[in-house]
Design a protein around this motif. Structure first.
Motif, PDB file in Angstrom:
ATOM      1  N   TRP A   1     -32.450 -16.400 -16.893  1.00  0.00           N
ATOM      2  CA  TRP A   1     -31.259 -15.679 -17.369  1.00  0.00           C
ATOM      3  C   TRP A   1     -30.354 -15.527 -16.142  1.00  0.00           C
ATOM      4  CZ3 TRP A   1     -31.327 -10.609 -20.774  1.00  0.00           C
ATOM      5  CH2 TRP A   1     -30.000 -10.250 -21.056  1.00  0.00           C
TER       6      TRP A   1
ATOM      7  N   MET B   1     -25.598  -7.909 -26.220  1.00  0.00           N
ATOM      8  CA  MET B   1     -26.538  -7.896 -25.090  1.00  0.00           C
ATOM      9  C   MET B   1     -27.982  -7.862 -25.597  1.00  0.00           C
ATOM     10  SD  MET B   1     -24.948  -8.310 -22.293  1.00  0.00           S
ATOM     11  CE  MET B   1     -26.297  -8.025 -21.142  1.00  0.00           C
ATOM     12  N   ALA B   2     -28.231  -7.066 -26.653  1.00  0.00           N
ATOM     13  CA  ALA B   2     -29.584  -6.985 -27.212  1.00  0.00           C
ATOM     14  C   ALA B   2     -30.000  -8.356 -27.761  1.00  0.00           C
ATOM     15  CB  ALA B   2     -29.638  -5.922 -28.308  1.00  0.00           C
TER      16      ALA B   2
ATOM     17  N   LYS C   1     -30.956 -10.623 -24.870  1.00  0.00           N
ATOM     18  CA  LYS C   1     -32.252 -10.250 -24.336  1.00  0.00           C
ATOM     19  C   LYS C   1     -33.355 -10.892 -25.173  1.00  0.00           C
ATOM     20  CE  LYS C   1     -33.429  -6.061 -22.077  1.00  0.00           C
ATOM     21  NZ  LYS C   1     -33.093  -4.641 -22.023  1.00  0.00           N
ATOM     22  N   GLN C   2     -33.167 -10.816 -26.472  1.00  0.00           N
ATOM     23  CA  GLN C   2     -34.161 -11.340 -27.389  1.00  0.00           C
ATOM     24  C   GLN C   2     -34.274 -12.874 -27.275  1.00  0.00           C
ATOM     25  OE1 GLN C   2     -32.785 -11.080 -31.278  1.00  0.00           O
ATOM     26  NE2 GLN C   2     -34.767 -11.452 -32.202  1.00  0.00           N
TER      27      GLN C   2
ATOM     28  N   HIS D   1     -33.624 -14.571 -24.629  1.00  0.00           N
ATOM     29  CA  HIS D   1     -34.270 -14.789 -23.336  1.00  0.00           C
ATOM     30  C   HIS D   1     -35.787 -14.665 -23.479  1.00  0.00           C
ATOM     31  CE1 HIS D   1     -35.183 -14.501 -19.109  1.00  0.00           C
ATOM     32  NE2 HIS D   1     -35.661 -13.270 -19.264  1.00  0.00           N
ATOM     33  N   GLU D   2     -36.218 -13.640 -24.212  1.00  0.00           N
ATOM     34  CA  GLU D   2     -37.661 -13.442 -24.400  1.00  0.00           C
ATOM     35  C   GLU D   2     -38.295 -14.609 -25.129  1.00  0.00           C
ATOM     36  OE1 GLU D   2     -37.731  -9.587 -26.212  1.00  0.00           O
ATOM     37  OE2 GLU D   2     -37.298  -8.617 -24.279  1.00  0.00           O
TER      38      GLU D   2
ATOM     39  N   GLU E   1     -23.748  -5.727 -17.180  1.00  0.00           N
ATOM     40  CA  GLU E   1     -24.394  -6.824 -17.897  1.00  0.00           C
ATOM     41  C   GLU E   1     -25.194  -7.690 -16.935  1.00  0.00           C
ATOM     42  OE1 GLU E   1     -21.297  -8.803 -20.106  1.00  0.00           O
ATOM     43  OE2 GLU E   1     -21.018  -7.057 -21.400  1.00  0.00           O
TER      44      GLU E   1
ATOM     45  N   GLU F   1     -28.774  -6.910 -16.115  1.00  0.00           N
ATOM     46  CA  GLU F   1     -29.827  -7.257 -17.073  1.00  0.00           C
ATOM     47  C   GLU F   1     -30.441  -8.631 -16.785  1.00  0.00           C
ATOM     48  OE1 GLU F   1     -30.423  -5.652 -20.372  1.00  0.00           O
ATOM     49  OE2 GLU F   1     -29.295  -3.909 -19.689  1.00  0.00           O
ATOM     50  N   SER F   2     -29.737  -9.431 -15.986  1.00  0.00           N
ATOM     51  CA  SER F   2     -30.194 -10.817 -15.816  1.00  0.00           C
ATOM     52  C   SER F   2     -31.180 -10.942 -14.658  1.00  0.00           C
ATOM     53  CB  SER F   2     -28.980 -11.719 -15.580  1.00  0.00           C
ATOM     54  OG  SER F   2     -28.371 -11.405 -14.355  1.00  0.00           O
TER      55      SER F   2
END
Lengths: 276, 288
Positions: free
Chosen positions: A33, A179-180, A183-184, A186-187, A201, A204-205
């Motif tokens: 990310w 953003m959520a 994240k998802q 990325h997971e 932001e 978060e990366s």
């Protein structure tokens, strides 16, 4: 698995112009990310467009999963592997409903109808627009529109998603939603390339790339990058408030390093106070 | 110019199946010479509210008074027209409204429509352009050759050139990079002070409201929920959160620290001020 590799890339639109990208090299592995920061005009968006073959280098090479963006035969393959979400939610809709909009990209990619229905269902469910499939775009909020656009890209099963200031036009609630969603993704192992002006932001990366005059002048882990906020302050970036306060504390020797999560930092202050 | 809303209700597409009430009995007053921020989440009615100030929208019921002009249902065009000259509006993404073949032509369009002396405005153009952060050499270039941020400055110069007495700004800095964002808001604040305007800033950026406004109005679901000095409004953490609005970080952090017995002022203070307070009250080292 799609590794992105840029090797000594130079780019300009016309001969007379200065280089927009100059001698840029970077490797991004599957699942990272990466935030791309820089002021307006530093070449961030150009870099994104070079990666998904909307532009090709003037010299040097960009490869995605080993395929060169210069190879005409691979362009569609690369664009399908590296999907892009743009800034303006209103510029990304082509169809009259969310479902048709997602279908549009699939149709272009020649996906069969049965498979298309499956992919629409799973992509829309993943980003939480499955209850909006029959909604008309103008009835959606900005955040919902961006998520619908993400679903459209996701349905093409990309390995990489590039977000070009995708939250800039959203209100705080819409930003949180997008953003959520990132994240998802990325997971789930999708590579995220996020062009942004918002340091909140970037926090978060995993990795921060900072561009200036078409060059990368910083490339490091996010947690290392934010230990040196002077770098950002010198470049007129607005630090998140909790980091500004910490900067004063660090400069005065009250703190040795930066805590990059606001809640965690406040909690640490509260604990140190209760020990009095 | 004083602006007053009295029991204003506004319904979009009245009488159709798509009827939607956007304002619901709004009573609010914006005092002359103030810099007021109107905050609220998407769909709260803040944009509908601001479009009443220059008569782009007319109340479905109730009345809006701007200085001596009264806007009521069925108000005549000839009442609204003079008001438009006094109230300047910067819409969201104003660069989308550029159309002139040169920057100069674009900026002059508004003043010409308002019957101002073109010669006089032309003389002021270099100064105006400098003020918005553009070099005067741009006057004879096409606005479409400029970057997005520069185009926005041209559009804003066009509104300022009409010398409005009331300036309405709808998310003027959306999408700009951080330094462009700050430069633009500072420009509006100093223009406000130098020209003694009444300025209304519509935004969902609470930090901007805290940093630039004297007065804050919070809208939710078509009504005014809170109004007051920024700090008094921002202390209403629970109701702001319930309305999907962010509380400025200084207040949010200050309150959390207060709860664990730090003696900290809960105000919209600078990071430096908060750091000072923390250092003054810092627990003695090694005291655990």
């Amino acid at each position: 698995m799609s590794t992105i590799e840029c090797k000594n890339v130079f780019f300009k639109y016309t001969d007379e112009q200065d280089w927009i990208i100059q001698d840029l090299s970077i490797t991004i592995k599957q699942g990272e990310w990466v935030s791309i920061l820089g002021t307006n005009g530093s070449g961030k968006s150009t870099l994104a467009r070079l990666i998904n073959a909307l532009l090709t280098p003037t010299s040097g090479a960009v490869t995605v999963a080993g395929k060169s963006t210069d190879d005409e035969g691979e362009i569609w393959n690369i664009r399908q592997k590296a999907g892009m979400v743009f800034q303006n939610p209103d510029h990304q809709f082509v169809a009259a409903t969310v479902r048709d909009d997602i279908a549009f990209g699939l149709e272009n990619a020649g996906v069969a109808r049965d498979e298309m229905l499956k992919r629409i269902a799973s992509a829309s469910e993943r980003v939480g627009v499955d209850d909006l499939l029959f909604a008309e775009p103008h009835r959606l909020s900005g955040g919902q529109k961006q998520r619908a656009a993400i679903a459209g890209v996701l349905a093409l099963q990309p390995d990489i998603m590039i977000f070009d200031e995708a939250t800039a036009m959203l209100d705080p609630k819409g930003r949180k939603e997008v953003m959520a969603t990132m994240k998802q993704l990325h997971e789930r192992g999708i590579t995220i390339l996020m062009i942004t002006h918002e340091l909140e932001e970037a926090l978060e990366s995993d990795r921060v790339v900072f561009m200036e005059h078409g060059k990368i002048i910083n490339d490091s882990k996010a947690e290392e990058f934010f230990q040196k906020p002077e770098f950002l302050v010198e470049r007129d970036f607005h630090l998140p408030y909790f980091l500004q306060v910490q900067k004063h504390l660090v400069e005065n020797g009250f703190q040795t390093n930066y805590l990059l999560d606001e809640d965690e930092w406040v909690k640490s202050l509260c604990t140190s106070n209760s020990r009095m | 110019m004083h602006i007053k809303f009295e029991d204003v209700t506004y319904t979009y597409m009245l009488g159709s199946p798509f009827e939607k009430r956007a304002l619901n009995g709004v009573d609010v007053s914006i005092s002359s010479g103030s810099f007021t921020a109107v905050v609220g989440s998407t769909g709260s009615g803040k944009s509908t509210l601001m479009q009443h100030i220059n008569g782009l929208l007319v109340p479905t019921s109730g009345q809006v008074t701007v200085d001596s002009t009264v806007l009521q249902p069925g108000v005549k065009r000839k009442v609204i027209k003079p008001l438009r000259k006094k109230v300047g509006m910067v819409f969201q993404y104003p660069e989308h409204q550029l159309f002139g073949s040169t920057v100069e032509e674009d900026i002059l369009f508004g003043p010409i429509q308002h019957g101002m002396s073109v010669e006089r405005v032309k003389r002021r153009l270099p100064e105006l352009l400098n003020l918005v952060g553009l070099h005067e050499d741009y006057l004879h270039e096409s606005p479409f050759q400029l970057s997005g941020g520069q185009m926005r400055r041209v559009a804003i110069a066009g509104v300022l050139a009409t010398e409005p007495e009331v300036l309405i700004l709808d998310e003027p800095a959306a999408g700009l990079d951080p330094s462009g964002h700050r430069a633009l808001l500072q420009l509006f604040r100093s223009w406000h002070e130098e020209h003694g305007l009444t300025t209304v800033l519509v935004t969902h950026d609470m930090e901007d409201a805290a940093n630039y406004a004297d007065d804050v109005i919070v809208m939710n679901e078509g009504s005014v929920k809170l109004q007051g000095k920024p700090i008094d409004v921002f202390r209403e953490v629970e109701s702001l959160t319930a309305m999907n609005l962010a509380v400025p970080p200084a207040v949010r952090i200050g309150m959390a620290l207060r709860r664990s017995n730090w003696s900290i002022d809960v105000t919209n203070q600078s990071s430096e001020q908060l750091a000072e307070q923390l250092m003054t009250n810092w627990p003695e080292k090694g005291g655990h």
